[in-house]
Every structure is written in structure tokens, then in C-alpha cells.
Design a protein around this motif. Structure first.
Motif, short mmCIF file in Angstrom:
data_model
loop_
_atom_site.label_atom_id
_atom_site.label_comp_id
_atom_site.label_asym_id
_atom_site.label_seq_id
_atom_site.Cartn_x
_atom_site.Cartn_y
_atom_site.Cartn_z
N ASN A 63 3.63 10.12 9.99
CA ASN A 63 2.24 10.49 10.23
C ASN A 63 1.35 9.97 9.10
O ASN A 63 0.52 10.70 8.55
CB ASN A 63 2.10 12.01 10.40
CG ASN A 63 2.82 12.52 11.64
OD1 ASN A 63 2.97 11.78 12.62
ND2 ASN A 63 3.29 13.75 11.59
N GLY A 64 1.56 8.73 8.76
CA GLY A 64 0.72 8.07 7.76
C GLY A 64 1.10 8.29 6.31
O GLY A 64 0.57 7.64 5.42
N LYS A 65 2.04 9.22 6.05
CA LYS A 65 2.39 9.52 4.65
C LYS A 65 3.73 8.88 4.28
O LYS A 65 4.73 9.09 4.95
CB LYS A 65 2.44 11.04 4.44
CG LYS A 65 1.09 11.71 4.75
CD LYS A 65 0.93 13.06 4.09
CE LYS A 65 1.84 14.11 4.65
NZ LYS A 65 1.53 15.45 4.10
N PRO A 66 3.74 8.10 3.19
CA PRO A 66 4.96 7.37 2.84
C PRO A 66 5.97 8.20 2.04
O PRO A 66 5.58 8.98 1.18
CB PRO A 66 4.43 6.23 1.97
CG PRO A 66 3.20 6.78 1.33
CD PRO A 66 2.61 7.77 2.28
N VAL A 67 7.25 7.98 2.36
CA VAL A 67 8.33 8.53 1.55
C VAL A 67 9.16 7.33 1.10
O VAL A 67 9.57 6.51 1.92
CB VAL A 67 9.22 9.50 2.38
CG1 VAL A 67 10.38 10.02 1.52
CG2 VAL A 67 8.41 10.66 2.92
N CYS A 68 9.39 7.21 -0.19
CA CYS A 68 10.12 6.06 -0.74
C CYS A 68 11.46 6.49 -1.31
O CYS A 68 11.65 7.65 -1.65
CB CYS A 68 9.29 5.38 -1.82
SG CYS A 68 7.69 4.84 -1.23
N GLU A 111 0.83 -1.20 0.00
CA GLU A 111 0.00 0.00 0.00
C GLU A 111 0.87 1.26 0.00
O GLU A 111 0.56 2.23 -0.68
CB GLU A 111 -0.87 -0.01 1.26
CG GLU A 111 -1.89 1.11 1.33
CD GLU A 111 -2.40 1.28 2.76
OE1 GLU A 111 -2.67 0.24 3.42
OE2 GLU A 111 -2.52 2.43 3.21
N MET A 112 1.95 1.22 0.76
CA MET A 112 2.77 2.42 0.93
C MET A 112 3.80 2.63 -0.19
O MET A 112 4.26 3.74 -0.39
CB MET A 112 3.48 2.38 2.29
CG MET A 112 2.51 2.50 3.46
SD MET A 112 1.83 4.17 3.52
CE MET A 112 0.37 3.90 4.51
N ASN A 113 4.17 1.55 -0.88
CA ASN A 113 5.06 1.71 -2.03
C ASN A 113 4.51 0.91 -3.20
O ASN A 113 5.11 -0.07 -3.64
CB ASN A 113 6.49 1.27 -1.70
CG ASN A 113 7.49 1.66 -2.78
OD1 ASN A 113 7.14 2.21 -3.82
ND2 ASN A 113 8.76 1.38 -2.53
N PRO A 114 3.36 1.33 -3.71
CA PRO A 114 2.72 0.56 -4.78
C PRO A 114 3.51 0.57 -6.07
O PRO A 114 3.44 -0.37 -6.85
CB PRO A 114 1.36 1.27 -4.97
CG PRO A 114 1.58 2.66 -4.48
CD PRO A 114 2.58 2.56 -3.39
N VAL A 115 4.30 1.60 -6.29
CA VAL A 115 5.05 1.73 -7.54
C VAL A 115 6.19 0.71 -7.60
O VAL A 115 6.36 0.00 -8.58
CB VAL A 115 5.59 3.16 -7.71
CG1 VAL A 115 6.49 3.28 -8.93
CG2 VAL A 115 4.44 4.15 -7.81
N HIS A 116 7.00 0.65 -6.55
CA HIS A 116 8.18 -0.23 -6.57
C HIS A 116 8.06 -1.45 -5.67
O HIS A 116 8.78 -2.42 -5.87
CB HIS A 116 9.43 0.53 -6.16
CG HIS A 116 9.74 1.70 -7.04
ND1 HIS A 116 9.97 1.57 -8.39
CD2 HIS A 116 9.83 3.02 -6.77
CE1 HIS A 116 10.20 2.76 -8.90
NE2 HIS A 116 10.13 3.66 -7.95
N ASP A 129 6.25 17.38 0.02
CA ASP A 129 6.02 17.61 -1.42
C ASP A 129 7.33 17.48 -2.20
O ASP A 129 7.35 16.98 -3.33
CB ASP A 129 5.41 18.99 -1.65
CG ASP A 129 4.02 19.11 -1.03
OD1 ASP A 129 3.60 20.25 -0.74
OD2 ASP A 129 3.36 18.07 -0.84
N ARG A 130 8.42 17.93 -1.61
CA ARG A 130 9.73 17.83 -2.27
C ARG A 130 10.11 16.36 -2.44
O ARG A 130 10.62 15.95 -3.49
CB ARG A 130 10.80 18.54 -1.45
CG ARG A 130 10.67 20.05 -1.47
CD ARG A 130 11.42 20.67 -0.30
NE ARG A 130 12.84 20.75 -0.51
CZ ARG A 130 13.45 21.69 -1.22
NH1 ARG A 130 12.75 22.66 -1.77
NH2 ARG A 130 14.76 21.68 -1.34
N ALA A 131 9.86 15.57 -1.39
CA ALA A 131 10.19 14.14 -1.46
C ALA A 131 9.38 13.46 -2.56
O ALA A 131 9.90 12.61 -3.30
CB ALA A 131 9.92 13.48 -0.11
N ILE A 132 8.12 13.83 -2.68
CA ILE A 132 7.27 13.26 -3.73
C ILE A 132 7.77 13.68 -5.11
O ILE A 132 7.84 12.87 -6.04
CB ILE A 132 5.79 13.68 -3.52
CG1 ILE A 132 5.26 13.14 -2.19
CG2 ILE A 132 4.91 13.21 -4.66
CD1 ILE A 132 5.27 11.63 -2.05
#
Lengths: 219, 225
Positions: free
Chosen positions: A60-65, A46-51, B93-96
Motif C-alpha cells: 500500500n505504497g509503503k516500502p519494507v527493505c 525512491e523506495m530504498n534510498p539508503v541501500h 513500524d517493527r519492520a522500520i
């Protein structure tokens, strides 16, 4: 409101180690969640659907890949303490260049060293040594890649150190003989609590690689 | 004439999307620069000296100091010239934005190159794979004029690779890799891009570009025989 920081990771991953080190450097409390890459969890998908890859940092619930993106995100979001990246735009660009170099040029050959045989493995070993020498030349006589302070490029590279032992065994070479300054740098980094906490013991990696090969179907 | 204290030179190549994206960024910020067309089949001493590690264009020389790797260059430009910011302000937003930029370069570009470089079944597979990747970009554009939101941003500049390279190869390859029925948002986004003066100014002229792609494709096919 307290920050909720979760790290989806896989213990031997030198990429995951970058994010662990970065979080530890900033003293950020995080929930480390070990992932089974052969049976991917719903949260990972769910958090890294692309890779569908680790590490994934969930803030806080928002993913950084992507590990280097995570390192920079951590630096920008929690600016206290030593910044990982210099403030001068040119120095920043140099740091990012070398981070990118490690991703593009250093990782690939390591897979050939432990995963391939014969000529392919030899080619990987040769390439790896060449790339390490370039890094060593960039390091020069500095304490860390960034100079006096531990930063982005150090974080990008240090995870490879715990893999050196198994790489040397597989490739039949000595990294210290080829790049003594780089080994000295790595030992300096290992003295840092953030690094010592985040890297597994070399011998764990060395024992793990034959198991990994079986799992992915290489003999 | 640029002042001695602000000498900006770009070692680039007219048909390269990586070189053009740097030109877009410099032009967007109104930074005067000298463009030096490089022959990548016969690399100049300046190029080899400025990018000894990769020996590739683009390389930006700012007051003689080199910066290599187009994404690194774009961020450097944004850090150095603060007007018309390319990256968003907010760290998330920068990370995205950084994520999608890498996606374009490491996934879309690599896969799309096989469309041009392969034939037959291999080409078909490359087309399918490219489309799967572009479907993710398509989703990102829903409800937005640009990938950067209301206005042109970092990801748009990087993704001009899709708009003006990948999509232009369709003519040469004879395959609609990005058909409008499948990718209405991407087509709408390309139109939006073409309305932006800086984009119009900085993309390679279509006819010459198509000729170039045709020639490259021929040489790639010859190599694989």
C-alpha cells in the motif's frame, strides 16, 4: 480496500526469492517488477534510498527493505496459514539466529566461489562447505529447519539451492557428497508450490553467471 | 536473589556496545540478571559451549538456554518480558525499527570502526563515509525525542553504539566525526538519552572507557604497521 503489494526484485537473487516464497506461502497476490540493477529505476531509488538494493516490498505504497525483515513483516501482517516463526520466544530466537547466520556466513563465500579464482576461490569453497555443514547439523533429521512445518529458516536458505549447480561447477565440488541431508531437505522444499514457483531453474542461473561476471567486469 | 525458575545470565564484556545494549534491555524491563565478564582473548568454556557458532559475546543464558547475536537477544527479551515494550506493536513500524537497527550495526558500525583502525587518508575517507551514513540518522530524528518516537525504543538501544562509542572515540582519535554544527539532532538525542536513568546506569563509565578505546586504538595501529 484491497491490498496493493509490489515486489521490486531481480530474478537470480536468492534474497528476492525469500520474499517471493513468503508471499506465495501466504497466497498473497503481488505485482512482481523485475529491476535492472545496472540501470536502477526511479521507484527503486525512491523506495530504498539508503541501500538502493532489491528486494523491496511495497505494501500500500509503503516500502519494507531487507529480505528477512520482509519475511517477518509478511508473517506478522498476514497471520493466516502456517506461521513462519514459532510462537515460543526461545524457538523464535533460534530461527532468527540461523537466518542471521545464513546472511552473515553463507552468502559471502558464494561470491568468492563464482567470482574469484585460485586461492581465493578455494578458500571460499572451503568456507562455504563448512557453513553448510553447520546448517546441516542444525537441520539434523528434521523435515524442515523448524521441525514439521516449513518456516523462516527454510525460507532464508532455499534460494541458495538454485545456485548450487553453478557453485559446484565453479568450485569443483559436490554439495550432495558433503551435505546429503541438506540436499534432501532442499528437494523436499522444491515440492512446495511456493518454492517451485519462486526459484528459477538451476541451469538458468548457471548460464547467467558468466554473463554477470562480464557485466561486473570480472573475467 | 533470582528464583531458580527465572535464571538469567549474561556473558558479556564491559566495554562492548553489543553487550551493553542487552543490559539496557534487561534493566529497562526490571529483569534481574547475573553478569559474567568474559575475557575475549581467552574464551571461557562456557562461552564456547554457549555460542559454538560465533564464539562471541554477548550471550544470554535464560534458565541455561543460550541465545546469541545481540539483535536476536533484544527481540527475545522483548518477546519474553512483556512490560516496557522495546519494539513497536504495528508490523510496519517493527519492520522500520528492524531496518534501522541493522543499518546501525551493518553500516555505521563497520564504517566507524575504520575511523579508529586506520590512519591518514584512509581515516579521512572513513570519517566522510561515517558522516554520510549518520546524515540519514540525523534526518530520522527531526521532530522526535528518540529514534523510537516519544520514548526510548529498539533503535535507540541499538544506536547507543553511536552515542556512547562512536562519539566517545572522537576524544581519542582527535577528529570530530559527529560535529554539532552538522548533526544538531543527534546531539540533542544524546542529551535526551543521558536523561534516561536506565541509560545512565548501563553505559560504561566515561574515563575508563576512553582509556580502553585509547589502548585498543594503539593495538590496532600496531597491527596494521
Amino acid at each position: 480496500m484491497a491490498d496493493e503489494v509490489i515486489l521490486l526484485d531481480y530474478w537470480p537473487s536468492m534474497f528476492g526469492m525469500r520474499t517471493r516464497v513468503a508471499l506465495e506461502e501466504k497466497n498473497i497476490k503481488f505485482d512482481y517488477r523485475e529491476q535492472d540493477l545496472f540501470n536502477k529505476s526511479p521507484i527503486l531509488l525512491e523506495m530504498n534510498p539508503v541501500h538502493k538494493k532489491i528486494p523491496v516490498l511495497i505494501h500500500n505504497g509503503k516500502p519494507v527493505c531487507e529480505s528477512l525483515i520482509q519475511v517477518e513483516y509478511i508473517d506478522e501482517t498476514w497471520p493466516g496459514g502456517n506461521p513462519f516463526l514459532p510462537s515460543d520466544p526461545y524457538q523464535r530466537a533460534q530461527a532468527k539466529f540461523w537466518g542471521d547466520f545464513i546472511d552473515k556466513k553463507v552468502y559471502g563465500p558464494t561470491r568468492l566461489i563464482w567470482g574469484a579464482k585460485g586461492e581465493e576461490q578455494e578458500a571460499g569453497t572451503k568456507e562455504f562447505i563448512e557453513m553448510l555443514k553447520m546448517l546441516e547439523s542444525e537441520l539434523g533429521d528434521k523435515t524442515y529447519f523448524g521441525g514439521e512445518t516449513f518456516g523462516y529458516v527454510d525460507i532464508a536458505m532455499i534460494g541458495f539451492y538454485c545456485w548450487f549447480d553453478v557453485l559446484e561447477k565453479c568450485g569443483n565440488f559436490s554439495i550432495e557428497a558433503e551435505c546429503p541431508k541438506l540436499i534432501a531437505w532442499a528437494k523436499r522444499c522444491m515440492k512446495r508450490e511456493s518454492v517451485a514457483k519462486s526459484l528459477p531453474d538451476s541451469n538458468k542461473i548457471t548460464k547467467f553467471v558468466p554473463e554477470l561476471k562480464k557485466k561486473i567486469g570480472i573475467e | 536473589m533470582a528464583e531458580r525458575s527465572e535464571e538469567v545470565k549474561l556473558l558479556g564484556m564491559w566495554a562492548s556496545p553489543f553487550s551493553r545494549r542487552v543490559e539496557i534491555a534487561l534493566t529497562l524491563k526490571g529483569v534481574p540478571y547475573e553478569f559474567s565478564e568474559q575475557d575475549i582473548t581467552n574464551k571461557s568454556p562456557l562461552l564456547l559451549q554457549s555460542n559454538p557458532v560465533h564464539k562471541m559475546i554477548p550471550v544470554l543464558l535464560h534458565n541455561g538456554k543460550p541465545i546469541s547475536e545481540s539483535l536476536v537477544i533484544l527481540e527475545y527479551i522483548d518477546d519474553t518480558w512483556k512490560n516496557n515494550p522495546i519494539l513497536p506493536q504495528d508490523p510496519y513500524d517493527r519492520a522500520i525499527a528492524r531496518f534501522w537497527a541493522r543499518f546501525v550495526d551493518e553500516q555505521v558500525y563497520v564504517t566507524a570502526m575504520k575511523v579508529v583502525g586506520k590512519v591518514g587518508v584512509e581515516r579521512d575517507a572513513a570519517v566522510e563515509a561515517t558522516r554520510d551514513l549518520l546524515k540519514l540518522m540525523e534526518k530520522e530524528l527531526v521532530g522526535k525525542d528518540f529514534l523510537g518516537g516519544e520514548s526510548l525504543g529498539f533503535v535507540d538501544i541499538v544506536a547507543t553504539l553511536v552515542a556512547f562509542w562512536l562519539m566517545r572515540t572522537e576524544e581519542v582519535v582527535g577528529v570530530k566525526v559527529v560535529p554539532v554544527e552538522m548533526f544538531p539532532e543527534i546531539h540533542r538525542w544524546v542529551k535526551n538519552l543521558l536523561d534516561v536513568d536506565v541509560i545512565k546506569k548501563c553505559i560504561p563509565p566515561e574515563d575508563e572507557h576512553l582509556d580502553y578505546i585509547r589502548a585498543r586504538m594503539e593495538s590496532l595501529k600496531l597491527k596494521s604497521v
